[in-house]
Write a protein that holds these residues in place. Structure first.
Motif, PDB file in Angstrom:
ATOM      1  N   CYS A  75      -1.916   4.842   4.636  1.00  0.00           N
ATOM      2  CA  CYS A  75      -1.556   4.736   3.212  1.00  0.00           C
ATOM      3  C   CYS A  75      -2.756   5.039   2.322  1.00  0.00           C
ATOM      4  O   CYS A  75      -2.646   5.779   1.330  1.00  0.00           O
ATOM      5  N   MET A  76      -3.900   4.463   2.667  1.00  0.00           N
ATOM      6  CA  MET A  76      -5.084   4.648   1.830  1.00  0.00           C
ATOM      7  C   MET A  76      -5.608   6.084   1.877  1.00  0.00           C
ATOM      8  O   MET A  76      -5.985   6.658   0.849  1.00  0.00           O
ATOM      9  N   LEU A  79       0.827  -1.207   0.000  1.00  0.00           N
ATOM     10  CA  LEU A  79       0.000   0.000   0.000  1.00  0.00           C
ATOM     11  C   LEU A  79       0.861   1.255   0.000  1.00  0.00           C
ATOM     12  O   LEU A  79       0.536   2.257  -0.647  1.00  0.00           O
ATOM     13  N   LEU A 109      -3.315   8.224  -0.201  1.00  0.00           N
ATOM     14  CA  LEU A 109      -3.490   7.979  -1.638  1.00  0.00           C
ATOM     15  C   LEU A 109      -4.794   8.596  -2.140  1.00  0.00           C
ATOM     16  O   LEU A 109      -4.820   9.266  -3.185  1.00  0.00           O
ATOM     17  N   HIS A 126      -5.943  -4.137  -3.273  1.00  0.00           N
ATOM     18  CA  HIS A 126      -5.189  -4.775  -2.193  1.00  0.00           C
ATOM     19  C   HIS A 126      -5.884  -4.561  -0.846  1.00  0.00           C
ATOM     20  O   HIS A 126      -5.902  -5.465   0.002  1.00  0.00           O
ATOM     21  N   GLU A 182      -5.133  -0.072  -7.927  1.00  0.00           N
ATOM     22  CA  GLU A 182      -4.412  -1.241  -7.425  1.00  0.00           C
ATOM     23  C   GLU A 182      -4.420  -1.276  -5.898  1.00  0.00           C
ATOM     24  O   GLU A 182      -4.608  -2.333  -5.278  1.00  0.00           O
ATOM     25  N   ALA A 183      -4.236  -0.106  -5.274  1.00  0.00           N
ATOM     26  CA  ALA A 183      -4.239  -0.028  -3.811  1.00  0.00           C
ATOM     27  C   ALA A 183      -5.604  -0.424  -3.251  1.00  0.00           C
ATOM     28  O   ALA A 183      -5.690  -1.163  -2.259  1.00  0.00           O
ATOM     29  N   CYS A 184      -6.674   0.049  -3.909  1.00  0.00           N
ATOM     30  CA  CYS A 184      -8.027  -0.292  -3.456  1.00  0.00           C
ATOM     31  C   CYS A 184      -8.268  -1.801  -3.539  1.00  0.00           C
ATOM     32  O   CYS A 184      -8.921  -2.398  -2.669  1.00  0.00           O
ATOM     33  N   HIS A 187      -2.119   0.860   7.556  1.00  0.00           N
ATOM     34  CA  HIS A 187      -2.870   0.565   6.336  1.00  0.00           C
ATOM     35  C   HIS A 187      -3.807   1.728   5.997  1.00  0.00           C
ATOM     36  O   HIS A 187      -3.885   2.177   4.844  1.00  0.00           O
ATOM     37  N   CYS A 215       2.084   1.570  -3.569  1.00  0.00           N
ATOM     38  CA  CYS A 215       1.003   2.088  -4.423  1.00  0.00           C
ATOM     39  C   CYS A 215       0.782   3.577  -4.166  1.00  0.00           C
ATOM     40  O   CYS A 215       0.527   4.354  -5.095  1.00  0.00           O
ATOM     41  N   SER A 216       0.888   3.959  -2.905  1.00  0.00           N
ATOM     42  CA  SER A 216       0.691   5.364  -2.550  1.00  0.00           C
ATOM     43  C   SER A 216       1.750   6.246  -3.196  1.00  0.00           C
ATOM     44  O   SER A 216       1.453   7.303  -3.760  1.00  0.00           O
TER      45      SER A 216
END
Length: 328
Positions: free
Chosen positions: A311-312, A278, A315, A293, A289-291, A308, A281-282
């Motif tokens: 990171c989301m 993550l 992003l 995962h 892709e992050a979503c 976690h 991806c960020s």
């Protein structure tokens, strides 16, 4: 029958079926040290029953049944589990009274008890008083230093052990490599790697994983990659360490490639590898892709931790999805 009953108590205890062991134990008309030790050992090694082990030991003493080596080792384990330092100290006094103070396996357990009870100075005093030290004793003390963040002391003791011509075992190598990782001590790590090669232990997957972690933590990702490629058998930790290493080195595309390779080999990602992915991806602005995962975590019953979510949120925010970021 005492012999059969003791065997049943031992069998139930070793399968963590403590209630059944208690049923047999209570029905016996007499008990010997084997019976008591089996019951105490079962409680000491079953989560949530360590205090029962301490009470059983007190009851055993009240019946004037002298403990033997397994009894002492088991009750020391129970003290370690619940960090019962004062009980452990009283127990050591009992060990001295009964003449077991130089029994190497018991003393290693005493050292381990002091370590787990966060009394590292008592552990070292005990270690220094020993006239003879075996591999287990050295490993217990080195592992204790690592557990309490005394990484420099762990490395110094490892070198002292080598000077005494004691061949390190797998646990000693793993512990000292962890210290090298924590300190960023690359030269020390390479020296330990040379000892591992001499002992032909590089193929041991846990040792190999520790080497990968040491090299990646010290910024030598290519050396870590070479160890990884040389492993005859890789496990989930091997792949996760490489993913984390590349993410730490800010080589995010490589981190994602290893993550994909890990999945192709049939290994399921865990919380640690997903933090690294993550993060990658960020940094690479790979929102979709992050979503995906992040969704995998829910499907595999992995509870997201704060990292976690960080990171989301980062992003989503940078991608302009502010409402989704706020909701998350």
């Amino acid at each position: 029958d005492l012999v059969v009953g003791s065997a049943l108590v031992d069998a139930y205890s070793k399968h963590n079926s403590i209630e059944d062991a208690y049923c047999v134990f209570d029905r016996l008309r007499e008990w010997n040290v084997v019976t008591w030790s089996a019951m105490i050992g079962g409680c000491a090694h079953t989560p949530g029953y360590s205090l029962h082990a301490l009470h059983l030991f007190q009851e055993m003493q009240s019946k004037c049944i002298p403990p033997d080596t397994p009894t002492f080792v088991n009750i020391l384990k129970a003290c370690s589990n619940v960090e019962a330092l004062e009980h452990g100290r009283l127990l050591y006094a009992n060990i001295i009274e009964t003449g077991f103070e130089y029994h190497e396996f018991i003393i290693s357990s005493v050292i381990d008890m002091y370590v787990k009870c966060r009394s590292i100075d008592d552990a070292r005093k005990m270690f220094d008083r020993l006239p003879h030290r075996d591999m287990v004793t050295w490993t217990s003390m080195i592992g204790g230093y690592v557990l309490h963040g005394c990484d420099q002391d762990a490395l110094e003791l490892f070198h002292e052990m080598m000077h005494e011509r004691i061949s390190p075992d797998t646990i000693a190598f793993i512990s000292t490599l962890k210290s090298c990782s924590n300190l960023g001590a690359l030269l020390e790590g390479k020296l330990i790697h040379s000892y591992i090669l001499e002992g032909q232990q590089e193929a041991v997957v846990h040792v190999g994983n520790s080497l990968i972690d040491m090299y990646t933590a010290c910024g030598c990702i290519e050396d870590g990659k070479n160890v990884f490629n040389g492993l005859q058998r890789k496990d989930n930790v091997s792949w996760t360490t490489m993913v984390s290493g590349y993410a730490l080195a800010k080589r995010y595309n490589s981190a994602l490639e290893y993550f994909q390779g890990m999945q192709k080999e049939g290994w399921k990602p865990d919380g640690v590898s997903l933090i690294s992915v993550l993060s990658a991806c960020s940094r690479e602005a790979r929102l979709v892709e992050a979503c995906q995962h992040f969704e995998v975590m829910n499907n595999q019953n992995i509870t997201p931790m704060l990292d976690h979510y960080n990171c989301m949120v980062h992003l989503l925010g940078h991608a302009g999805h502010l409402e989704e970021a706020i909701d998350l």
